[in-house]
Scaffold this motif. Sequence first.
Motif, PDB file in Angstrom:
ATOM      1  N   SER A   1      -4.860  -5.594  -1.558  1.00 41.86           N
ATOM      2  CA  SER A   1      -3.622  -5.886  -1.097  1.00 41.86           C
ATOM      3  C   SER A   1      -2.612  -5.167  -1.620  1.00 41.86           C
ATOM      4  N   LYS A   2      -2.679  -4.151  -2.294  1.00 40.14           N
ATOM      5  CA  LYS A   2      -1.685  -3.473  -2.531  1.00 40.14           C
ATOM      6  C   LYS A   2      -0.733  -2.958  -1.755  1.00 40.14           C
ATOM      7  N   THR A   3       0.514  -3.117  -1.949  1.00 37.04           N
ATOM      8  CA  THR A   3       1.586  -2.831  -1.041  1.00 37.04           C
ATOM      9  C   THR A   3       1.459  -1.110  -0.428  1.00 37.04           C
ATOM     10  N   GLU A   4       1.068  -0.196  -1.341  1.00 39.81           N
ATOM     11  CA  GLU A   4       1.043   1.131  -0.867  1.00 39.81           C
ATOM     12  C   GLU A   4      -0.286   1.337   0.174  1.00 39.81           C
ATOM     13  N   ASN A   5      -1.032   0.450   0.065  1.00 46.53           N
ATOM     14  CA  ASN A   5      -2.168   0.504   1.079  1.00 46.53           C
ATOM     15  C   ASN A   5      -1.903  -0.065   2.448  1.00 46.53           C
ATOM     16  N   VAL A   6      -1.001  -0.965   2.169  1.00 47.70           N
ATOM     17  CA  VAL A   6      -0.702  -1.567   3.554  1.00 47.70           C
ATOM     18  C   VAL A   6       0.345  -0.578   4.326  1.00 47.70           C
ATOM     19  N   ILE A   7       1.223  -0.116   3.578  1.00 43.44           N
ATOM     20  CA  ILE A   7       2.078   1.243   3.990  1.00 43.44           C
ATOM     21  C   ILE A   7       1.425   1.946   4.711  1.00 43.44           C
ATOM     22  N   ALA A   8       0.347   2.650   3.721  1.00 42.88           N
ATOM     23  CA  ALA A   8      -0.519   3.711   4.312  1.00 42.88           C
ATOM     24  C   ALA A   8      -1.409   3.233   5.594  1.00 42.88           C
ATOM     25  N   ALA A   9      -1.816   2.302   5.660  1.00 39.38           N
ATOM     26  CA  ALA A   9      -2.275   1.829   6.835  1.00 39.38           C
ATOM     27  C   ALA A   9      -1.338   1.783   8.069  1.00 39.38           C
ATOM     28  N   LYS A  10      -0.337   1.091   7.756  1.00 39.86           N
ATOM     29  CA  LYS A  10       0.689   1.200   8.885  1.00 39.86           C
ATOM     30  C   LYS A  10       1.431   2.420   9.251  1.00 39.86           C
ATOM     31  N   GLU A  11       1.356   3.278   8.250  1.00 40.87           N
ATOM     32  CA  GLU A  11       1.758   4.771   8.606  1.00 40.87           C
ATOM     33  C   GLU A  11       0.551   5.516   9.465  1.00 40.87           C
ATOM     34  N   ALA A  12      -0.563   5.014   9.183  1.00 38.39           N
ATOM     35  CA  ALA A  12      -1.727   5.758   9.955  1.00 38.39           C
ATOM     36  C   ALA A  12      -1.979   5.067  11.483  1.00 38.39           C
ATOM     37  N   GLY A  13      -1.164   3.838  11.752  1.00 39.40           N
ATOM     38  CA  GLY A  13      -1.034   3.393  13.003  1.00 39.40           C
ATOM     39  C   GLY A  13      -2.081   2.223  13.229  1.00 39.40           C
ATOM     40  N   VAL A  14      -2.328   1.541  12.030  1.00 36.06           N
ATOM     41  CA  VAL A  14      -3.097   0.175  12.129  1.00 36.06           C
ATOM     42  C   VAL A  14      -2.416  -0.898  13.009  1.00 36.06           C
ATOM     43  N   SER A  15      -3.176  -1.535  13.870  1.00 37.18           N
ATOM     44  CA  SER A  15      -2.922  -2.409  14.510  1.00 37.18           C
ATOM     45  C   SER A  15      -2.486  -3.787  13.924  1.00 37.18           C
ATOM     46  N   ASN A  16      -3.386  -4.207  12.710  1.00 36.15           N
ATOM     47  CA  ASN A  16      -3.182  -5.292  11.980  1.00 36.15           C
ATOM     48  C   ASN A  16      -4.132  -4.919  10.509  1.00 36.15           C
ATOM     49  N   TYR A  17      -3.887  -5.882   9.582  1.00 33.44           N
ATOM     50  CA  TYR A  17      -4.371  -5.861   8.443  1.00 33.44           C
ATOM     51  C   TYR A  17      -4.969  -7.112   7.910  1.00 33.44           C
ATOM     52  N   ILE A  18      -6.297  -7.264   7.471  1.00 36.65           N
ATOM     53  CA  ILE A  18      -6.727  -8.516   6.827  1.00 36.65           C
ATOM     54  C   ILE A  18      -7.237  -8.346   5.430  1.00 36.65           C
ATOM     55  N   VAL A  19      -6.627  -9.282   4.416  1.00 37.81           N
ATOM     56  CA  VAL A  19      -7.196  -9.190   3.105  1.00 37.81           C
ATOM     57  C   VAL A  19      -8.387  -9.940   2.943  1.00 37.81           C
ATOM     58  N   LYS A  20      -9.476  -9.576   2.255  1.00 43.77           N
ATOM     59  CA  LYS A  20     -10.592 -10.454   1.878  1.00 43.77           C
ATOM     60  C   LYS A  20     -10.173 -11.129   0.689  1.00 43.77           C
ATOM     61  N   PRO A  21     -10.820 -12.475   0.764  1.00 47.33           N
ATOM     62  CA  PRO A  21     -11.622 -12.990   1.698  1.00 47.33           C
ATOM     63  C   PRO A  21     -10.660 -13.822   2.803  1.00 47.33           C
ATOM     64  N   PHE A  22     -11.338 -13.975   4.153  1.00 47.60           N
ATOM     65  CA  PHE A  22     -10.772 -14.268   5.123  1.00 47.60           C
ATOM     66  C   PHE A  22     -11.599 -15.648   5.771  1.00 47.60           C
ATOM     67  N   ASN A  23     -11.165 -16.064   6.716  1.00 49.28           N
ATOM     68  CA  ASN A  23     -12.033 -17.273   7.470  1.00 49.28           C
ATOM     69  C   ASN A  23     -11.700 -16.878   9.066  1.00 49.28           C
ATOM     70  N   ALA A  24     -12.401 -17.695   9.767  1.00 52.78           N
ATOM     71  CA  ALA A  24     -12.358 -17.744  11.251  1.00 52.78           C
ATOM     72  C   ALA A  24     -10.808 -17.742  11.637  1.00 52.78           C
ATOM     73  N   GLN A  25     -10.074 -18.810  10.999  1.00 48.38           N
ATOM     74  CA  GLN A  25      -8.575 -19.199  11.432  1.00 48.38           C
ATOM     75  C   GLN A  25      -7.892 -17.820  11.463  1.00 48.38           C
ATOM     76  N   THR A  26      -7.861 -17.104  10.193  1.00 44.53           N
ATOM     77  CA  THR A  26      -7.163 -15.968  10.016  1.00 44.53           C
ATOM     78  C   THR A  26      -7.751 -14.707  10.890  1.00 44.53           C
ATOM     79  N   LEU A  27      -8.955 -14.771  10.914  1.00 40.25           N
ATOM     80  CA  LEU A  27      -9.252 -13.583  11.973  1.00 40.25           C
ATOM     81  C   LEU A  27      -8.619 -13.729  13.486  1.00 40.25           C
ATOM     82  N   LYS A  28      -8.712 -15.046  13.647  1.00 43.07           N
ATOM     83  CA  LYS A  28      -8.266 -15.470  15.260  1.00 43.07           C
ATOM     84  C   LYS A  28      -6.935 -15.011  15.344  1.00 43.07           C
ATOM     85  N   GLN A  29      -6.120 -15.420  14.283  1.00 45.16           N
ATOM     86  CA  GLN A  29      -4.459 -15.010  14.284  1.00 45.16           C
ATOM     87  C   GLN A  29      -4.235 -13.629  14.313  1.00 45.16           C
TER      88      GLN A  29
END
Length: 128
Positions: free
Chosen positions: A91-119
């Motif tokens: 969940s490091k900020t630089e990873n989120v930024i790198a993913a956003k800059e690369a054009g990611v649509s959204n980002y999920i940090v493990k662990p997650f559940n069905a509700q998070t995935l649905k959102q």
Amino acid sequence: MAVDMNMPVLIVDDYKTMLRIIRNLLKQLGFNNVDEASDGSEALQKIRAKEYGLVISDWNMEPMTGIQLLREVRADEKTQNLPFIMITAESKTENVIAAKEAGVSNYIVKPFNAQTLKQKLTSVIGQF
């Protein structure tokens, strides 16, 4: 516009257990047309061979990581608008930024559940 629950979804992770978990969560949400790849290079071959409605990819894989896969998908005119969700334990900020800059649509940090995935899915592909 309603989401096509039969659209092909590609999940990418090098851990079979994680693939199974994501597949089961997607099934709970009503998605049944799910393909798997165990790394970015296998996923890229599948993406070039078949039209997917969504890619859900882990970040940390060998030999091609999820971020490398994302950059390849965005660089290709045919797939540049493909909805792409990145999953990672980082969940490091630089990873989120790198993913956003690369054009990611959204980002999920493990662990997650069905509700998070649905959102996250709703924000990327619309209400279902």
